[in-house]
Design an enzyme around this catalytic site. Structure first.
Site, PDB file in Angstrom:
ATOM      1  N   TYR A  98      12.881  46.444  -6.968  1.00  0.00           N
ATOM      2  CA  TYR A  98      14.019  46.727  -6.540  1.00  0.00           C
ATOM      3  C   TYR A  98      14.649  45.975  -5.211  1.00  0.00           C
ATOM      4  O   TYR A  98      14.240  46.604  -4.239  1.00  0.00           O
ATOM      5  CB  TYR A  98      14.458  48.253  -7.092  1.00  0.00           C
ATOM      6  N   ASP A 169       7.712  53.959 -10.030  1.00  0.00           N
ATOM      7  CA  ASP A 169       9.038  54.301 -10.507  1.00  0.00           C
ATOM      8  C   ASP A 169       9.215  54.024 -11.485  1.00  0.00           C
ATOM      9  O   ASP A 169       8.997  52.472 -12.499  1.00  0.00           O
ATOM     10  CB  ASP A 169      10.281  53.355  -9.451  1.00  0.00           C
ATOM     11  N   LYS A 194      20.519  54.425 -14.287  1.00  0.00           N
ATOM     12  CA  LYS A 194      19.711  53.805 -15.520  1.00  0.00           C
ATOM     13  C   LYS A 194      20.209  54.362 -16.073  1.00  0.00           C
ATOM     14  O   LYS A 194      21.042  55.671 -17.317  1.00  0.00           O
ATOM     15  CB  LYS A 194      18.530  52.667 -14.410  1.00  0.00           C
TER      16      LYS A 194
HETATM   17  C1  LIG Z   1      18.826  51.027  -9.324  1.00  0.00           C
HETATM   18  C2  LIG Z   1      17.326  51.553  -9.241  1.00  0.00           C
HETATM   19  C3  LIG Z   1      17.000  52.135  -8.253  1.00  0.00           C
HETATM   20  C4  LIG Z   1      18.070  52.873  -6.901  1.00  0.00           C
HETATM   21  O1  LIG Z   1      18.469  53.194  -7.982  1.00  0.00           O
HETATM   22  P1  LIG Z   1      20.022  54.257  -7.049  1.00  0.00           P
HETATM   23  O2  LIG Z   1      20.214  55.180  -8.517  1.00  0.00           O
HETATM   24  O3  LIG Z   1      20.656  53.057  -7.527  1.00  0.00           O
HETATM   25  O4  LIG Z   1      19.995  54.203  -5.946  1.00  0.00           O
HETATM   26  C5  LIG Z   1      15.309  51.969  -7.968  1.00  0.00           C
HETATM   27  N1  LIG Z   1      14.424  51.433  -8.792  1.00  0.00           N
HETATM   28  C6  LIG Z   1      14.890  50.434  -9.735  1.00  0.00           C
HETATM   29  C7  LIG Z   1      13.866  50.118 -10.158  1.00  0.00           C
HETATM   30  C8  LIG Z   1      16.211  50.801 -10.248  1.00  0.00           C
HETATM   31  O5  LIG Z   1      17.188  49.583 -11.106  1.00  0.00           O
END
Ligand SMILES: *Cc1c(COP(=O)(O)O)cnc(C)c1O
Length: 385
Positions: A98, A169, A194
């Site tokens: 990311y 993640d 997300k």
């Molecule tokens: C969007 C995202 C992030 C960061 O998250 P935010 O809520 O925008 O701070 C981290 N890792 C992945 C895989 C993401 O898609």
């Protein structure tokens, strides 16, 4: 208990003071004490808030974790987990990562004396070769963003030695399709913005673990640094998460159909989706995941300008950053989500200017395929230039 039952009930008992069936939004910064130091476990809302506690318990339960901490964004959760490290420590990181995480690591945390090595973690020998005496953390994204490569979580968890921490993640797969802690990871991080929130209306993050010591350190930093969500955001995220299972099933069913459709088109050069048999790690996906998720990336035949033209011609797939909401989104990673990675470095990782990424929503599949067909047909003449 089943996943959906946990999503709807864990942390969400009827409110003890009023019987409210739904956890209230405790919009308060402080709590009245009956005598000095005598209170009901709540003293100040950066430290603890009942709405946030409910969300933390719900999310921990979905990740099969004992402990949860909710944050104001995925990046705040990531930063809090990186607070586990100290100056001089080294982390091995998935190279297809990311963009915001890459920015935090390269532009912020290196200034504090942390060291990062970016590795194609689908290559286990490369991961092993990157380990140094001061390696303290493995940062895994799988499936990766935007190329949807897979990292074998269990294999990396086996590689780890005492004092090292494996973090996943899990934003792309969601806890419905992947359980990293059960595969041996120590901490799971989410951007709840997300799939977990699921409606593109709230930004948030979380860190989940069953390791008490790690949890206490993350909690300490959550309070010390203060990247906490407000109660309304915690509440919205919790409401979204209740329907995670049914949404994920629809996302996946639509993504499978979209991937198969794109793979069948002559004017599409390559499709990246772990659920396709043509995906080089399809077997690992079947072993490690309970489903393949809702993200599909692809490259079009023709010059890079065709991808930019294509992006102007979809109507249901909105051209937007982010992912995981009920509505379908389209993104051009090189110029949008991954724009903060230098071009040379991007291309080395395969994020070419012709790559497009879809977050397949839960609209009717015929409509989605119709929308893609229209944009492909409108730009097909460029495929031959
Ligand atoms: C969007 C995202 C992030 C960061 O998250 P935010 O809520 O925008 O701070 C981290 N890792 C992945 C895989 C993401 O898609």
């Amino acid at each position: 208990m089943d996943f959906s039952t946990r999503a709807i009930h864990v942390g969400q008992a009827a409110d003890p003071t009023t019987g409210a069936t739904i956890v209230p939004v405790y919009q308060t910064s402080t709590y009245t004490q009956t005598a000095v130091g005598e209170h009901k476990g709540f003293d100040y809302s950066r430290t603890v808030n009942p709405t946030r506690v409910a969300l933390e318990q719900q999310l921990a339960s979905l990740e099969e974790a004992e402990f949860g901490s909710a944050f104001s964004s995925g990046m705040a959760a990531t930063a809090a987990v990186l607070n586990l490290l100290s100056s001089g420590d080294h982390a091995i990181v998935t190279d297809d990562l990311y963009g915001g995480t890459y920015r935090l690591f390269t532009k912020v945390l290196t200034r504090y004396g942390l060291e990062f090595t970016y590795v194609d973690m689908s290559d286990l020998a490369a991961v092993r070769a990157a380990i140094k005496p001061n390696t303290k953390l493995f940062w895994i994204e799988t499936p990766t963003n935007p190329l949807l490569k897979l990292v074998d979580i269990a294999a990396i968890a086996k590689m780890k030695t005492a004092g090292q921490v494996v973090v996943v993640d899990n934003t792309f797969a969601s806890p419905y399709f992947q359980a990293p802690l059960a595969l041996g990871a120590d901490v799971v991080v989410h951007s709840t913005t997300k799939y977990i929130g699921g409606h593109s209306d709230v930004v948030g993050g979380a860190a989940l673990t069953s390791n008490k010591e790690l949890h206490e350190s993350i909690k300490f930093h959550q309070n010390a640094v203060g990247g906490v969500p407000g109660p309304m955001d915690a509440w919205l995220t919790m409401r979204g998460a209740k329907t995670l299972a049914i949404r994920m099933r629809e996302h996946e069913s639509n993504a499978k159909a979209v991937a198969a459709f794109l793979e069948g088109r002559d004017d599409v050069a390559r499709v990246f989706y772990p659920g396709l048999e043509s995906h080089p790690q399809h077997e690992l996906a079947k072993k490690q995941m309970r489903g393949f998720g809702g993200m599909v990336s692809f490259t079009l035949r023709g010059p890079e300008s065709r991808a930019l033209e294509f992006a102007k011609h979809t109507k249901l797939f909105s051209l937007a950053e982010s992912l995981g909401g009920v509505e379908s989104l389209l993104c051009h990673p090189a110029r949008m989500t991954h724009g903060s990675i230098p071009k040379e470095e991007r291309e080395r990782r395969g994020i070419t200017d012709g790559l497009l990424r879809l977050s397949v929503g839960i609209e009717g599949i015929e409509d989605l395929i119709g929308d893609l067909t229209h944009a492909l047909d409108t730009t097909v003449s460029l495929a031959k230039t």
